[in-house]
Design a protein around this motif. Structure first.
Motif, PDB file in Angstrom:
ATOM      1  N   LYS A   1       4.680  29.160  57.136  1.00 16.38           N
ATOM      2  CA  LYS A   1       4.588  27.707  57.359  1.00 16.38           C
ATOM      3  C   LYS A   1       3.160  27.219  57.113  1.00 16.38           C
ATOM      4  O   LYS A   1       2.942  26.211  56.435  1.00 16.38           O
ATOM      5  CB  LYS A   1       5.024  27.354  58.782  1.00 16.38           C
ATOM      6  CG  LYS A   1       6.501  27.326  58.987  1.00 16.38           C
ATOM      7  CD  LYS A   1       6.837  26.876  60.404  1.00 16.38           C
ATOM      8  CE  LYS A   1       8.316  26.729  60.600  1.00 16.38           C
ATOM      9  NZ  LYS A   1       8.645  26.266  61.959  1.00 16.38           N
TER      10      LYS A   1
ATOM     11  N   LYS B   1       2.223  27.340  53.365  1.00 18.07           N
ATOM     12  CA  LYS B   1       2.732  26.205  52.584  1.00 18.07           C
ATOM     13  C   LYS B   1       1.858  24.965  52.782  1.00 18.07           C
ATOM     14  O   LYS B   1       1.574  24.244  51.835  1.00 18.07           O
ATOM     15  CB  LYS B   1       4.177  25.918  52.960  1.00 18.07           C
ATOM     16  CG  LYS B   1       5.136  26.990  52.485  1.00 18.07           C
ATOM     17  CD  LYS B   1       6.523  26.788  53.046  1.00 18.07           C
ATOM     18  CE  LYS B   1       7.392  28.013  52.784  1.00 18.07           C
ATOM     19  NZ  LYS B   1       8.665  27.948  53.502  1.00 18.07           N
TER      20      LYS B   1
ATOM     21  N   GLU C   1       7.349  25.212  47.923  1.00 18.64           N
ATOM     22  CA  GLU C   1       8.271  26.234  48.439  1.00 18.64           C
ATOM     23  C   GLU C   1       8.440  27.371  47.426  1.00 18.64           C
ATOM     24  O   GLU C   1       8.320  28.549  47.764  1.00 18.64           O
ATOM     25  CB  GLU C   1       9.624  25.589  48.749  1.00 18.64           C
ATOM     26  CG  GLU C   1      10.594  26.473  49.477  1.00 18.64           C
ATOM     27  CD  GLU C   1      10.376  26.478  50.976  1.00 18.64           C
ATOM     28  OE1 GLU C   1      10.686  27.514  51.575  1.00 18.64           O
ATOM     29  OE2 GLU C   1       9.901  25.480  51.525  1.00 18.64           O
ATOM     30  N   LYS C   2       8.718  27.003  46.161  1.00 16.05           N
ATOM     31  CA  LYS C   2       8.913  28.011  45.111  1.00 16.05           C
ATOM     32  C   LYS C   2       7.629  28.772  44.816  1.00 16.05           C
ATOM     33  O   LYS C   2       7.648  29.993  44.628  1.00 16.05           O
ATOM     34  CB  LYS C   2       9.424  27.352  43.824  1.00 16.05           C
ATOM     35  CG  LYS C   2      10.861  26.926  43.877  1.00 16.05           C
ATOM     36  CD  LYS C   2      11.279  26.344  42.541  1.00 16.05           C
ATOM     37  CE  LYS C   2      12.722  25.881  42.575  1.00 16.05           C
ATOM     38  NZ  LYS C   2      13.149  25.322  41.290  1.00 16.05           N
TER      39      LYS C   2
ATOM     40  N   CYS D   1       5.027  29.325  46.773  1.00 17.12           N
ATOM     41  CA  CYS D   1       4.680  30.224  47.880  1.00 17.12           C
ATOM     42  C   CYS D   1       5.612  31.429  47.937  1.00 17.12           C
ATOM     43  O   CYS D   1       5.163  32.557  48.169  1.00 17.12           O
ATOM     44  CB  CYS D   1       4.665  29.472  49.203  1.00 17.12           C
ATOM     45  SG  CYS D   1       3.297  28.294  49.322  1.00 17.12           S
TER      46      CYS D   1
END
Length: 144
Positions: free
Chosen positions: A98, A101, A115-116, A118
């Motif tokens: 978390k 990101k 998201e992708k 990371c």
């Protein structure tokens, strides 16, 4: 103050911000393990962090802003170093990912692709990709 001193000061501020982010990830679970401490020492040396700065940042990393580099290559390298800290114990924990990101967004990676990016960063470091392979792959993920 000469132009080169201004540049070095700005560069050092970026290094301090990056080191603070590494510390934040190391501390996110409330403790710093021996492996994390070893990686922090290596990172501090590589980033030219003095012992005084090291101590101050270690005690209060939230005090320091991200200060992302302008260079896309350098931002990807920062992502690589942060990913290594996340995986120093062999696992990516929820609290770490978390925070990771959030820092990635602070490094100016796209909100839509964070998201992708990371997830791929973690996958690559698990597979022991070197920085060149990491950079090439992250560029592809970040552009799709």
């Amino acid at each position: 103050m000469s132009f080169s001193n201004i540049y070095l000061t700005g560069k050092h501020k970026q290094e301090i911000g990056h080191f603070a982010n590494i510390v934040k990830i190391a501390k996110v679970d409330g403790k710093i393990t021996d492996d994390e401490k070893d990686l922090l020492i290596k990172a501090g040396k590589r980033l030219n962090i003095t012992l005084d700065e090291f101590s101050i940042i270690l005690n209060n990393p939230e005090k320091f802003p991200i200060n992302p580099p302008v260079s896309y290559e350098e931002r990807i390298e920062r992502l690589y170093r942060l990913t290594k800290m996340i995986l120093v114990d062999g696992e990516a924990h929820l609290k770490e990912t978390k925070l990771f990101k959030k820092i990635a967004v602070g490094l100016h990676f796209s909100n839509e692709r964070t998201e992708k990016v990371c997830a791929k960063a973690i996958e690559l470091v698990i597979k022991k990709a070197d920085l060149d392979e990491f950079t090439e792959t992250i560029k592809k993920v970040d552009s799709n």
